[in-house]
Design a protein around this motif. Sequence first.
Motif, PDB file in Angstrom:
ATOM      1  N   TYR A 116     -30.901  63.241   4.180  1.00 23.43           N
ATOM      2  CA  TYR A 116     -29.904  62.487   3.418  1.00 23.43           C
ATOM      3  C   TYR A 116     -29.557  63.212   2.122  1.00 23.43           C
ATOM      4  CZ  TYR A 116     -30.739  58.670   6.672  1.00 23.43           C
ATOM      5  OH  TYR A 116     -30.828  57.903   7.817  1.00 23.43           O
ATOM      6  N   GLU A 157     -26.701  57.551  -1.201  1.00 15.72           N
ATOM      7  CA  GLU A 157     -27.129  56.808  -0.010  1.00 15.72           C
ATOM      8  C   GLU A 157     -28.640  56.622   0.046  1.00 15.72           C
ATOM      9  OE1 GLU A 157     -25.893  58.913   3.456  1.00 15.72           O
ATOM     10  OE2 GLU A 157     -26.441  60.872   2.664  1.00 15.72           O
ATOM     11  N   VAL A 158     -29.363  57.251  -0.892  1.00 13.36           N
ATOM     12  CA  VAL A 158     -30.814  57.092  -0.956  1.00 13.36           C
ATOM     13  C   VAL A 158     -31.252  56.962  -2.408  1.00 13.36           C
ATOM     14  CG1 VAL A 158     -31.279  58.390   1.160  1.00 13.36           C
ATOM     15  CG2 VAL A 158     -31.197  59.591  -1.033  1.00 13.36           C
ATOM     16  N   ARG A 190     -34.643  55.117   1.738  1.00 11.68           N
ATOM     17  CA  ARG A 190     -33.425  54.490   2.248  1.00 11.68           C
ATOM     18  C   ARG A 190     -33.820  53.200   2.945  1.00 11.68           C
ATOM     19  NH1 ARG A 190     -29.929  54.567   6.852  1.00 11.68           N
ATOM     20  NH2 ARG A 190     -27.713  54.518   6.206  1.00 11.68           N
ATOM     21  N   GLN A 191     -33.296  52.110   2.444  1.00  8.24           N
ATOM     22  CA  GLN A 191     -33.624  50.781   2.972  1.00  8.24           C
ATOM     23  C   GLN A 191     -35.146  50.577   3.000  1.00  8.24           C
ATOM     24  OE1 GLN A 191     -31.625  50.582   6.766  1.00  8.24           O
ATOM     25  NE2 GLN A 191     -29.582  50.480   5.838  1.00  8.24           N
ATOM     26  N   SER A 210     -34.615  64.372   2.346  1.00  6.14           N
ATOM     27  CA  SER A 210     -33.400  64.402   1.531  1.00  6.14           C
ATOM     28  C   SER A 210     -33.153  65.800   0.984  1.00  6.14           C
ATOM     29  CB  SER A 210     -33.500  63.410   0.367  1.00  6.14           C
ATOM     30  OG  SER A 210     -34.528  63.809  -0.530  1.00  6.14           O
TER      31      SER A 210
END
Length: 378
Positions: free
Chosen positions: A280, A292-293, A361-362, A368
């Motif tokens: 990511y 996004e992270v 992420r989540q 990454s």
Amino acid sequence: MVCKDGNGDFEAAFQTGVTVRVGPVRNGRLATRSCEAELTWAKQKLQIATGASELDVDAFGVDLGTNVPVVIFQVKRLAAECCMSYQIYLLRKPPKLLRTLTGGEFFGAADTDLDGRVEIWADDAASVDGLENLSLDELDFPPTIVLRFVRGKLLDVSSEFQSYFDHEIVELRMELDAQKLRDFKNSDGRLPAPVPFTVEGLRRRDYLRGVKARVLEIVWSYLYSGREEEAWRSLAEMWPSGDLDRIHGEILRSRARGIGAQLDGVSTLTSVSTNRATIYDAINKPATGKLEVVPPEPIMLRRPAPLDLSEQSPAYAELMLELVIDSAGKVRSAQPSGGAAWSDIDLKDAVGKWKFIPAFRQGRAVASRMGLAVSLKR
């Protein structure tokens, strides 16, 4: 090590509400020459270790395949000890000890081939320390063993990384001089002190001990990577024939008391995973304006002494690096951005040993790509 002889500290809180702290043991307001680690949550505290010579956070927030994030401590109680203990704690409230491994000079978790699975690399130092009267200092390296949690069980998966062991075998064979190998094969294998005791006799025994160590390391590399037949064939090719039965038994006995005895089983797979983890972007924000992270954060960034750039222009004072950080927080690749070249090879080597809290992420640790500016002057 994050903390060694009372120098160094680390503190971070995980999203579950558990805080990790590593630092010097304190006597009142004064720091001592030893280290401690603790987990705290909801006004409660769990002491992991205290009075340790060396204490490390190897990974933080990582999923080892158990679907519960963990923090991993590497602890060396006394400086004179050979080996570490590797303590894996679940980062939930209350924290729980998942596993303790002992007997390695070094442990390290990493998603080795970026396939989304985290392995634990270790050396099986305690099992071979003193074998054949050889100290760890006389070895290029103790036997390597690679571990992974699979459906809740901790397995030896070294056979899946035979290419790594093959590289080590090639390097070791290149070190062996053909004449010295013949001299060792014509010895008794045990290499006792020369009688009468002479400087020349002692010199001969010392170089034969070096050959002996390399032969054992080749045999271990085959044996630990799941190739027992090749291990014993290599032993027969290079070891004194009259001593084969004895050394065969010694190798098996030493391995039986090593890290493998602490595991739940051995993987027989030899194929390399074709899966690839998603990497990511932790550098560029998309149109939404949010990454996004959650980007990686450093655990330990050590570097060599900076270059002397007194005569260089300010443009050379900083290097922007692009790093790929795996889901265990380890650096898988590092390149200067914009096509720039490495101006400091020592720095390049140091970057490969940096450790991070990985990107999330989540709520899950992920691989990454991140950017980091490094001053070349300080």
